[in-house]
Design a protein around this motif. Structure first.
Motif, PDB file in Angstrom:
ATOM      1  N   ALA A  82       0.840  -1.195   0.000  1.00 35.44           N
ATOM      2  CA  ALA A  82       0.000   0.000   0.000  1.00 35.44           C
ATOM      3  C   ALA A  82       0.877   1.248   0.000  1.00 35.44           C
ATOM      4  O   ALA A  82       0.662   2.175  -0.774  1.00 35.44           O
ATOM      5  CB  ALA A  82      -0.917  -0.003   1.219  1.00 35.44           C
ATOM      6  N   LYS A  83       1.889   1.208   0.861  1.00 33.24           N
ATOM      7  CA  LYS A  83       2.793   2.362   0.918  1.00 33.24           C
ATOM      8  C   LYS A  83       3.483   2.570  -0.425  1.00 33.24           C
ATOM      9  O   LYS A  83       3.611   3.695  -0.912  1.00 33.24           O
ATOM     10  CB  LYS A  83       3.856   2.150   2.015  1.00 33.24           C
ATOM     11  CG  LYS A  83       3.378   2.525   3.392  1.00 33.24           C
ATOM     12  CD  LYS A  83       4.556   2.625   4.362  1.00 33.24           C
ATOM     13  CE  LYS A  83       5.160   1.272   4.635  1.00 33.24           C
ATOM     14  NZ  LYS A  83       6.209   1.310   5.662  1.00 33.24           N
ATOM     15  N   ALA A  84       3.919   1.462  -1.023  1.00 32.61           N
ATOM     16  CA  ALA A  84       4.601   1.553  -2.312  1.00 32.61           C
ATOM     17  C   ALA A  84       3.682   2.170  -3.365  1.00 32.61           C
ATOM     18  O   ALA A  84       4.115   2.977  -4.191  1.00 32.61           O
ATOM     19  CB  ALA A  84       5.067   0.171  -2.751  1.00 32.61           C
ATOM     20  N   ALA A  85       2.407   1.791  -3.322  1.00 29.99           N
ATOM     21  CA  ALA A  85       1.455   2.311  -4.307  1.00 29.99           C
ATOM     22  C   ALA A  85       1.235   3.813  -4.112  1.00 29.99           C
ATOM     23  O   ALA A  85       1.223   4.577  -5.076  1.00 29.99           O
ATOM     24  CB  ALA A  85       0.123   1.573  -4.206  1.00 29.99           C
ATOM     25  N   PHE A  86       1.059   4.215  -2.870  1.00 31.15           N
ATOM     26  CA  PHE A  86       0.892   5.649  -2.598  1.00 31.15           C
ATOM     27  C   PHE A  86       2.126   6.426  -3.045  1.00 31.15           C
ATOM     28  O   PHE A  86       2.021   7.513  -3.615  1.00 31.15           O
ATOM     29  CB  PHE A  86       0.642   5.892  -1.105  1.00 31.15           C
ATOM     30  CG  PHE A  86      -0.782   5.657  -0.685  1.00 31.15           C
ATOM     31  CD1 PHE A  86      -1.813   6.408  -1.242  1.00 31.15           C
ATOM     32  CD2 PHE A  86      -1.105   4.699   0.260  1.00 31.15           C
ATOM     33  CE1 PHE A  86      -3.130   6.200  -0.855  1.00 31.15           C
ATOM     34  CE2 PHE A  86      -2.417   4.485   0.647  1.00 31.15           C
ATOM     35  CZ  PHE A  86      -3.436   5.230   0.086  1.00 31.15           C
ATOM     36  N   THR A  87       3.276   5.842  -2.782  1.00 31.04           N
ATOM     37  CA  THR A  87       4.519   6.510  -3.168  1.00 31.04           C
ATOM     38  C   THR A  87       4.618   6.657  -4.682  1.00 31.04           C
ATOM     39  O   THR A  87       4.866   7.746  -5.198  1.00 31.04           O
ATOM     40  CB  THR A  87       5.737   5.710  -2.674  1.00 31.04           C
ATOM     41  OG1 THR A  87       5.615   5.519  -1.268  1.00 31.04           O
ATOM     42  CG2 THR A  87       7.023   6.460  -2.964  1.00 31.04           C
ATOM     43  N   SER A  88       4.393   5.556  -5.386  1.00 29.52           N
ATOM     44  CA  SER A  88       4.581   5.617  -6.839  1.00 29.52           C
ATOM     45  C   SER A  88       3.517   6.486  -7.502  1.00 29.52           C
ATOM     46  O   SER A  88       3.795   7.160  -8.494  1.00 29.52           O
ATOM     47  CB  SER A  88       4.601   4.219  -7.434  1.00 29.52           C
ATOM     48  OG  SER A  88       3.459   3.513  -7.068  1.00 29.52           O
ATOM     49  N   LEU A  89       2.309   6.476  -6.944  1.00 28.86           N
ATOM     50  CA  LEU A  89       1.260   7.326  -7.519  1.00 28.86           C
ATOM     51  C   LEU A  89       1.587   8.806  -7.301  1.00 28.86           C
ATOM     52  O   LEU A  89       1.205   9.655  -8.106  1.00 28.86           O
ATOM     53  CB  LEU A  89      -0.098   6.985  -6.895  1.00 28.86           C
ATOM     54  CG  LEU A  89      -1.334   7.315  -7.721  1.00 28.86           C
ATOM     55  CD1 LEU A  89      -1.248   6.715  -9.114  1.00 28.86           C
ATOM     56  CD2 LEU A  89      -2.591   6.810  -7.025  1.00 28.86           C
ATOM     57  N   SER A  90       2.302   9.084  -6.238  1.00 28.43           N
ATOM     58  CA  SER A  90       2.730  10.469  -5.991  1.00 28.43           C
ATOM     59  C   SER A  90       3.778  10.906  -6.993  1.00 28.43           C
ATOM     60  O   SER A  90       4.010  12.093  -7.184  1.00 28.43           O
ATOM     61  CB  SER A  90       3.322  10.612  -4.583  1.00 28.43           C
ATOM     62  OG  SER A  90       2.419  10.146  -3.629  1.00 28.43           O
ATOM     63  N   LYS A  91       4.442   9.924  -7.572  1.00 26.93           N
ATOM     64  CA  LYS A  91       5.499  10.261  -8.527  1.00 26.93           C
ATOM     65  C   LYS A  91       4.999  10.279  -9.962  1.00 26.93           C
ATOM     66  O   LYS A  91       5.727  10.660 -10.871  1.00 26.93           O
ATOM     67  CB  LYS A  91       6.654   9.259  -8.404  1.00 26.93           C
ATOM     68  CG  LYS A  91       7.456   9.449  -7.128  1.00 26.93           C
ATOM     69  CD  LYS A  91       8.496   8.377  -6.968  1.00 26.93           C
ATOM     70  CE  LYS A  91       9.211   8.533  -5.641  1.00 26.93           C
ATOM     71  NZ  LYS A  91      10.000   7.342  -5.297  1.00 26.93           N
ATOM     72  N   LYS A  92       3.779   9.795 -10.165  1.00 22.48           N
ATOM     73  CA  LYS A  92       3.216   9.819 -11.511  1.00 22.48           C
ATOM     74  C   LYS A  92       2.292  11.008 -11.640  1.00 22.48           C
ATOM     75  O   LYS A  92       1.562  11.326 -10.719  1.00 22.48           O
ATOM     76  CB  LYS A  92       2.449   8.529 -11.792  1.00 22.48           C
ATOM     77  CG  LYS A  92       3.387   7.378 -12.010  1.00 22.48           C
ATOM     78  CD  LYS A  92       2.673   6.075 -12.140  1.00 22.48           C
ATOM     79  CE  LYS A  92       3.693   4.964 -12.269  1.00 22.48           C
ATOM     80  NZ  LYS A  92       3.099   3.655 -12.122  1.00 22.48           N
ATOM     81  N   GLY A  93       2.332  11.618 -12.778  1.00 23.83           N
ATOM     82  CA  GLY A  93       1.528  12.815 -12.891  1.00 23.83           C
ATOM     83  C   GLY A  93       1.003  13.060 -14.277  1.00 23.83           C
ATOM     84  O   GLY A  93       1.095  12.207 -15.158  1.00 23.83           O
ATOM     85  N   ALA A  94       0.419  14.227 -14.447  1.00 24.17           N
ATOM     86  CA  ALA A  94      -0.148  14.613 -15.719  1.00 24.17           C
ATOM     87  C   ALA A  94       0.331  16.001 -16.064  1.00 24.17           C
ATOM     88  O   ALA A  94       0.542  16.831 -15.199  1.00 24.17           O
ATOM     89  CB  ALA A  94      -1.673  14.583 -15.635  1.00 24.17           C
ATOM     90  N   GLU A  95       0.491  16.217 -17.350  1.00 22.31           N
ATOM     91  CA  GLU A  95       0.989  17.482 -17.831  1.00 22.31           C
ATOM     92  C   GLU A  95      -0.111  18.132 -18.645  1.00 22.31           C
ATOM     93  O   GLU A  95      -0.845  17.450 -19.355  1.00 22.31           O
ATOM     94  CB  GLU A  95       2.205  17.208 -18.713  1.00 22.31           C
ATOM     95  CG  GLU A  95       3.063  18.390 -18.985  1.00 22.31           C
ATOM     96  CD  GLU A  95       4.330  17.978 -19.732  1.00 22.31           C
ATOM     97  OE1 GLU A  95       4.728  16.803 -19.605  1.00 22.31           O
ATOM     98  OE2 GLU A  95       4.879  18.799 -20.443  1.00 22.31           O
ATOM     99  N   TYR A  96      -0.255  19.416 -18.499  1.00 20.27           N
ATOM    100  CA  TYR A  96      -1.271  20.119 -19.262  1.00 20.27           C
ATOM    101  C   TYR A  96      -0.672  21.372 -19.870  1.00 20.27           C
ATOM    102  O   TYR A  96       0.139  22.037 -19.237  1.00 20.27           O
ATOM    103  CB  TYR A  96      -2.449  20.494 -18.375  1.00 20.27           C
ATOM    104  CG  TYR A  96      -3.495  21.321 -19.087  1.00 20.27           C
ATOM    105  CD1 TYR A  96      -4.469  20.702 -19.850  1.00 20.27           C
ATOM    106  CD2 TYR A  96      -3.484  22.706 -19.021  1.00 20.27           C
ATOM    107  CE1 TYR A  96      -5.409  21.447 -20.525  1.00 20.27           C
ATOM    108  CE2 TYR A  96      -4.421  23.466 -19.690  1.00 20.27           C
ATOM    109  CZ  TYR A  96      -5.389  22.824 -20.439  1.00 20.27           C
ATOM    110  OH  TYR A  96      -6.322  23.568 -21.116  1.00 20.27           O
ATOM    111  N   GLU A  97      -1.062  21.659 -21.098  1.00 25.41           N
ATOM    112  CA  GLU A  97      -0.567  22.882 -21.723  1.00 25.41           C
ATOM    113  C   GLU A  97      -1.583  23.422 -22.704  1.00 25.41           C
ATOM    114  O   GLU A  97      -2.161  22.681 -23.488  1.00 25.41           O
ATOM    115  CB  GLU A  97       0.756  22.589 -22.457  1.00 25.41           C
ATOM    116  CG  GLU A  97       1.363  23.832 -23.061  1.00 25.41           C
ATOM    117  CD  GLU A  97       2.823  23.639 -23.417  1.00 25.41           C
ATOM    118  OE1 GLU A  97       3.256  22.473 -23.514  1.00 25.41           O
ATOM    119  OE2 GLU A  97       3.529  24.640 -23.598  1.00 25.41           O
TER     120      GLU A  97
END
Length: 246
Positions: A82-97
């Motif tokens: 669970a911790k690993a998932a929260f961590t990795s999801l915090s590192k994945k993102g979205a870019e908008y322009e």
DNA sequence: GTGCACCTATCAGGTGTCTG
DNA sequence: CAGACACCTGATAGGTGCAC
């Protein structure tokens, strides 16, 4: 106004499409929960118990939920995952322009688990939260899960396009409202046939296989040149409420 | 890292079709 | 009927990810 909408749709689509491709099962469960929260928020359901909370912050919302809701079942006390998932999801993102602004944001921020309580909290930045709300407005509950199953990015895009569409819809290939522009395929699949083969036919195949609705595309020509397609919606009623499980 | 299999985007050449 | 254009099929290069 009409200029912002396609971009917004693409931004949303980007997040959920990435969710399909790059997210682990644990990360996906977090996304599902996020969507559920957004749905309840929209329906005005008060989330009262101390385990589930949505609290607006200055620039988004803080979500509180049991860690158990992203674990496989009651016996799965694998907090490490669970911790690993929260961590990795915090590192994945979205870019908008667009022409005025560029930004990047993580899907979730500042995840926190209070030890011994089994409660997790995290922050969701406003654009992501709004994307989640917009998504739930246009889609029914199980549909995110359906959408996440698609292999083709374009299946997802057509799925969005046909969502709630009852009448035949003409879509041009080129131009500001054209498929090439909406799907961000400028400079790709220059030949109409390649476009049809790898975008339209591929998407249709997947929608036919697993979506509650699909389409039949009729070529529209101007002289000898294909200028677009008329999409006739097709519904599979037996798939409207499948017993989809996580 | 290396080799392998798979996948995607693109292109070439043959075939079809429309028009004058 | 011939020329021009568009369409379709299959080939290929380059990329990506996986197992070892």
């Amino acid at each position: 106004m009409s200029e912002n909408l396609p971009n917004k749709a693409v931004f949303q689509s980007y997040i959920w499409t990435c969710a399909k491709y790059d997210f682990s099962p644990y990360e996906k469960r977090i996304i599902y929960r996020l969507i559920e929260f957004a749905q309840q928020w929209l329906e005005g359901i008060k989330i009262k118990d101390h385990m589930h909370k949505i609290e607006p912050s200055g620039c988004g919302v803080n979500i509180t939920m049991p860690v158990a809701s992203i674990l496989r079942d009651e016996d799965d006390h694998n907090y490490a995952k669970a911790k690993a998932a929260f961590t990795s999801l915090s590192k994945k993102g979205a870019e908008y322009e667009d022409d005025k602004i560029w930004f990047y944001t993580a899907i979730i921020e500042h995840p926190k688990i209070e030890k011994g309580t089994g409660i997790a909290t995290f922050h969701v930045y406003d654009p992501i939260w709004r994307a989640a709300l917009d998504f739930t407005k246009g889609f029914k509950k199980y549909e995110l899960i359906t959408a996440m199953k698609f292999k083709s990015v374009y299946a997802m895009r057509f799925y969005e396009l046909m969502s709630g569409q009852a009448k035949p819809l003409f879509v041009p290939l080129e131009g500001p409202d054209g498929l090439r522009e909406r799907f961000c395929l400028q400079g790709k699949y220059e030949r109409v046939n390649d476009f049809k083969r790898y975008v339209i036919d591929a998407a249709k195949k997947e929608l036919d296989e697993s979506s509650p609705y699909s389409f039949v595309a009729k070529e529209e020509k101007e002289g000898k040149k294909v200028i677009g397609w008329t999409l006739f919606p097709v519904f599979f009623e037996d798939r409207e409420d499948p017993a989809l499980q996580e």
